[in-house]
Structure formats: C-alpha cells, structure tokens
Scaffold this active site. Structure first.
Site, PDB file in Angstrom:
ATOM      1  N   GLN A 135     -14.575   2.222   1.519  1.00 47.02           N
ATOM      2  CA  GLN A 135     -13.854   1.759   0.319  1.00 47.02           C
ATOM      3  C   GLN A 135     -13.555   2.948  -0.592  1.00 47.02           C
ATOM      4  O   GLN A 135     -14.470   3.672  -1.001  1.00 47.02           O
ATOM      5  CB  GLN A 135     -14.686   0.712  -0.446  1.00 47.02           C
ATOM      6  CG  GLN A 135     -13.928   0.117  -1.637  1.00 47.02           C
ATOM      7  CD  GLN A 135     -14.719  -0.960  -2.371  1.00 47.02           C
ATOM      8  OE1 GLN A 135     -15.936  -1.107  -2.179  1.00 47.02           O
ATOM      9  NE2 GLN A 135     -14.042  -1.723  -3.216  1.00 47.02           N
ATOM     10  N   ASN A 171     -12.870  -3.516   2.866  1.00 42.40           N
ATOM     11  CA  ASN A 171     -13.975  -2.556   2.852  1.00 42.40           C
ATOM     12  C   ASN A 171     -14.808  -2.693   1.584  1.00 42.40           C
ATOM     13  O   ASN A 171     -14.253  -2.888   0.497  1.00 42.40           O
ATOM     14  CB  ASN A 171     -13.412  -1.128   2.920  1.00 42.40           C
ATOM     15  CG  ASN A 171     -12.583  -0.890   4.174  1.00 42.40           C
ATOM     16  OD1 ASN A 171     -12.933  -1.366   5.250  1.00 42.40           O
ATOM     17  ND2 ASN A 171     -11.470  -0.183   4.036  1.00 42.40           N
ATOM     18  N   HIS A 203     -10.113  -5.614  -2.575  1.00 43.89           N
ATOM     19  CA  HIS A 203      -8.755  -5.800  -2.040  1.00 43.89           C
ATOM     20  C   HIS A 203      -8.812  -6.136  -0.563  1.00 43.89           C
ATOM     21  O   HIS A 203      -9.663  -5.639   0.160  1.00 43.89           O
ATOM     22  CB  HIS A 203      -7.889  -4.560  -2.264  1.00 43.89           C
ATOM     23  CG  HIS A 203      -8.513  -3.279  -1.800  1.00 43.89           C
ATOM     24  ND1 HIS A 203      -9.455  -2.615  -2.541  1.00 43.89           N
ATOM     25  CD2 HIS A 203      -8.347  -2.553  -0.681  1.00 43.89           C
ATOM     26  CE1 HIS A 203      -9.839  -1.524  -1.897  1.00 43.89           C
ATOM     27  NE2 HIS A 203      -9.189  -1.466  -0.753  1.00 43.89           N
ATOM     28  N   PHE A 204      -7.882  -6.991  -0.154  1.00 41.59           N
ATOM     29  CA  PHE A 204      -7.660  -7.266   1.260  1.00 41.59           C
ATOM     30  C   PHE A 204      -6.469  -6.441   1.702  1.00 41.59           C
ATOM     31  O   PHE A 204      -5.447  -6.407   1.012  1.00 41.59           O
ATOM     32  CB  PHE A 204      -7.318  -8.734   1.511  1.00 41.59           C
ATOM     33  CG  PHE A 204      -8.474  -9.684   1.381  1.00 41.59           C
ATOM     34  CD1 PHE A 204      -9.701  -9.423   1.953  1.00 41.59           C
ATOM     35  CD2 PHE A 204      -8.317 -10.880   0.690  1.00 41.59           C
ATOM     36  CE1 PHE A 204     -10.756 -10.318   1.848  1.00 41.59           C
ATOM     37  CE2 PHE A 204      -9.368 -11.780   0.575  1.00 41.59           C
ATOM     38  CZ  PHE A 204     -10.594 -11.494   1.147  1.00 41.59           C
ATOM     39  N   ASP A 246       0.872  -1.179   0.000  1.00 43.27           N
ATOM     40  CA  ASP A 246       0.000   0.000   0.000  1.00 43.27           C
ATOM     41  C   ASP A 246       0.916   1.239   0.000  1.00 43.27           C
ATOM     42  O   ASP A 246       1.870   1.316   0.774  1.00 43.27           O
ATOM     43  CB  ASP A 246      -0.876  -0.021   1.250  1.00 43.27           C
ATOM     44  CG  ASP A 246      -2.023   0.969   1.165  1.00 43.27           C
ATOM     45  OD1 ASP A 246      -3.179   0.530   1.251  1.00 43.27           O
ATOM     46  OD2 ASP A 246      -1.760   2.182   1.020  1.00 43.27           O
TER      47      ASP A 246
HETATM   48  P1  AMP Z   1      -9.783   1.205   0.700  1.00 46.65           P
HETATM   49  O1  AMP Z   1     -10.103   2.391   1.543  1.00 46.65           O
HETATM   50  O2  AMP Z   1     -10.060  -0.096   1.401  1.00 46.65           O
HETATM   51  O3  AMP Z   1     -10.422   1.291  -0.675  1.00 46.65           O
HETATM   52  O4  AMP Z   1      -8.224   1.247   0.503  1.00 46.65           O
HETATM   53  C1  AMP Z   1      -7.584   1.578  -0.679  1.00 46.65           C
HETATM   54  C2  AMP Z   1      -6.110   1.532  -0.399  1.00 46.65           C
HETATM   55  O5  AMP Z   1      -5.422   1.580  -1.623  1.00 46.65           O
HETATM   56  C3  AMP Z   1      -5.603   2.706   0.465  1.00 46.65           C
HETATM   57  O6  AMP Z   1      -4.982   2.202   1.649  1.00 46.65           O
HETATM   58  C4  AMP Z   1      -4.598   3.396  -0.463  1.00 46.65           C
HETATM   59  O7  AMP Z   1      -3.476   3.883   0.219  1.00 46.65           O
HETATM   60  C5  AMP Z   1      -4.239   2.294  -1.438  1.00 46.65           C
HETATM   61  N1  AMP Z   1      -3.786   2.756  -2.748  1.00 46.65           N
HETATM   62  C6  AMP Z   1      -4.416   3.620  -3.575  1.00 46.65           C
HETATM   63  N2  AMP Z   1      -3.713   3.786  -4.717  1.00 46.65           N
HETATM   64  C7  AMP Z   1      -2.604   3.012  -4.596  1.00 46.65           C
HETATM   65  C8  AMP Z   1      -1.471   2.761  -5.425  1.00 46.65           C
HETATM   66  N3  AMP Z   1      -1.340   3.342  -6.624  1.00 46.65           N
HETATM   67  N4  AMP Z   1      -0.524   1.926  -4.983  1.00 46.65           N
HETATM   68  C9  AMP Z   1      -0.638   1.331  -3.764  1.00 46.65           C
HETATM   69  N5  AMP Z   1      -1.687   1.510  -2.943  1.00 46.65           N
HETATM   70  C10 AMP Z   1      -2.662   2.345  -3.344  1.00 46.65           C
END
Ligand code: AMP
Ligand code: ZN
Length: 134
Positions: free
Chosen positions: A91, A84, A97-98, A30
């Site tokens: 989300q 989420n 994603h996990f 992440d």
């Molecule tokens: P969620 O809130 O469960 O949708 O989490 C999405 C996650 O994706 C967050 O923790 C972000 O930091 C991560 N994220 C978004 N874009 C990227 C990226 N390009 N590379 C790595 N992680 C990402």
C-alpha cells in the site's frame, strides 16, 4: 486528512479523471495504470485500511466497485479487483482504495513501470466506462 492525496482529490484540490461519484464514494482513473481503464474506487471518509472502515462505508464502497466492474466487464475480457493494506502489503496511498484493472491479455500484471496511454485513449476509455454505468 490534510496530507492525504486521495482526500485532496475528493476535495477537488488536485486534478483527476472522474469515472463516478456518489454521496459516499468516488471512482477515478489511476494515473500510473496497470492497464487502460485502471480505476480506483475510494470511500469519501478517510480510513487507512479496510479493517478500520465502518460497515456502512464498506458496503457503499463494494457496491460502487461492483457498479464499475459491471461497466469494465463490458470493455474487457476480465478484470482484477485488488486492495492493499499496509506498506508491507504494497500500500502506497494510505487511504483505502480498490483497484479495478481491466484485463485483455493473460500476462503478468505490469505495474512498474506503469503503462502509457495517449490522452485520446484515456478520454475514450473514460467515456466508454461512464456511458456503460448508465
Ligand atoms: P497502492 O499501492 O494500492 O496504495 O496504490 C496506490 C495507487 O494510487 C497507485 O496505483 C498510484 O498510481 C495511484 N495514485 C497515486 N496518486 C494518484 C493520483 N494523484 N491520481 C490517480 N492515481 C494516483
Ligand atoms: Zn484520505
């Protein structure tokens, strides 16, 4: 999905730090981590939420999550597995994603602002997890 950031990662269109990949799944760090080694595990086939996934893809996904968890459990005292679904549930990226979040201190998960780590720390934790996967 053309406008999905995780589909772009799968295609190799944007940079990311790979932890593990197989036919159906991909794991990468992440980029706004809640802890050092915070890893995301995703299916290669785009689905927005868990309930929309096909059973076979979900099986592959949870098995990859466990594989990463086995490695992370060797570099931390514990870990959170978080997933989420929907904006209302927090989300942000609409591709299933996990989150696997290594935990070493019994404090609140601190996501905002995200934790900052040096390139050296990130490289080291990536190599450690990858080595432990083997
Ligand atoms: P969620 O809130 O469960 O949708 O989490 C999405 C996650 O994706 C967050 O923790 C972000 O930091 C991560 N994220 C978004 N874009 C990227 C990226 N390009 N590379 C790595 N992680 C990402
Ligand atoms: Zn996608």
């Amino acid at each position: 999905m053309a406008d999905c950031i995780f589909c772009k990662i799968i295609k190799g269109d944007i940079p990311y730090t790979k932890i593990y990949e197989d036919k159906d799944t991909l794991a990468f760090l992440d980029n706004s981590p809640a802890s050092l080694g915070h890893t995301l595990v995703i299916p290669k086939k785009h689905s927005e939420t868990l309930d929309q996934m096909e059973e076979k893809d979900l099986k592959s996904l949870i098995l990859t999550a466990q594989k990463i968890a086995k490695a992370i459990s060797q570099i931390s005292k514990g870990y959170n597995l978080i997933q989420n679904n929907g904006k209302v549930a927090g989300q942000i990226v609409s591709h299933v994603h996990f989150h696997l979040i290594p935990r070493n201190k019994k404090t609140e998960l601190n996501w905002t602002p995200s934790q900052k780590f040096s390139e050296k720390e990130i490289k080291e934790v990536t190599n450690k997890i990858k080595t432990l996967l083997k």
